[in-house]
Design a protein around this motif. Sequence first.
Motif, PDB file in Angstrom:
ATOM      1  N   ASP A 176       0.422  -1.195   0.005  1.00 33.48           N
ATOM      2  CA  ASP A 176      -0.114   0.262  -0.308  1.00 33.48           C
ATOM      3  C   ASP A 176       1.003   1.226   0.291  1.00 33.48           C
ATOM      4  OD1 ASP A 176      -2.541  -1.599  -0.278  1.00 33.48           O
ATOM      5  OD2 ASP A 176      -2.619  -1.109   2.229  1.00 33.48           O
TER       6      ASP A 176
ATOM      7  N   ARG B 172      -7.967   4.477  -4.631  1.00 37.01           N
ATOM      8  CA  ARG B 172      -6.560   5.664  -4.678  1.00 37.01           C
ATOM      9  C   ARG B 172      -5.991   6.200  -5.649  1.00 37.01           C
ATOM     10  NH1 ARG B 172      -3.105   1.060  -1.052  1.00 37.01           N
ATOM     11  NH2 ARG B 172      -3.460  -0.855  -3.114  1.00 37.01           N
TER      12      ARG B 172
ATOM     13  N   VAL C 200       0.881   3.975  -3.236  1.00 38.29           N
ATOM     14  CA  VAL C 200       0.537   5.260  -2.516  1.00 38.29           C
ATOM     15  C   VAL C 200       1.425   6.457  -2.934  1.00 38.29           C
ATOM     16  CG1 VAL C 200      -0.184   6.966  -0.908  1.00 38.29           C
ATOM     17  CG2 VAL C 200      -1.430   4.777  -1.190  1.00 38.29           C
TER      18      VAL C 200
END
Length: 227
Positions: free
Chosen positions: A84, A191, A88
Amino acid sequence: MPRVLLVEDDPSVREGIEIGLCQRGHEVHAAVTGEAGLEALDAFRPDILLLDLMLPAMSGVQVCFRVRETSQLPIIMLTARGDDVDIVVGLEAGADDYIVKPARTKVIEARIRAVLRRAETPIDARPTVEHHGELDIDRAGHAVLRSGDPVALAPSELKLLLHLSAVPEQVFSRQRLLKEVWDHSFHSDIRLVDACVRRLRAKIEDPSRDPRYIQTLRGHGYRFGPL
């Protein structure tokens, strides 16, 4: 066919992607390091950059930041992990999309085409410039001005702004934006949307105020305005 600059240090992955894309008619220039990739930008003049996240010495994130200093070249990050934080960080650095390796050539090509469509296709053909407070949006010319100064937007940022501003005050869910702006399925990674909104706000909003143009409605999604 789009010219592809591929920056990937893993020889098997690099050769597999290069061969697969060349077989489909793309012209591909492959680089092993971030430094070599940056040097190839001017000489090769690619239409899109496929950039490995985990490169030796200069990382893919660093390369992405360097590219975004002077160019809005479409960028797709390649990552071997679904981590993650890494994803990001890559999106916040300015990447338009990402692909988790290994991925088949047809998947990579589909993502390339989707990103390039965002860079080339206007949301509509209205010839007039729209005025929204301090923001001027020229849809036909794909130009955005803030207080009279040009705003450099990456392809995904521009298409998101055009999409939201086409229908002010209408709320779009993240899943709907993934489908209509990114050409992704409803089950893809939201995202992508959130990171793009943050980058877009940093360029068009006043940091000392609440968002004026790209507003969040908790539990529902995003809208443009009201102003």
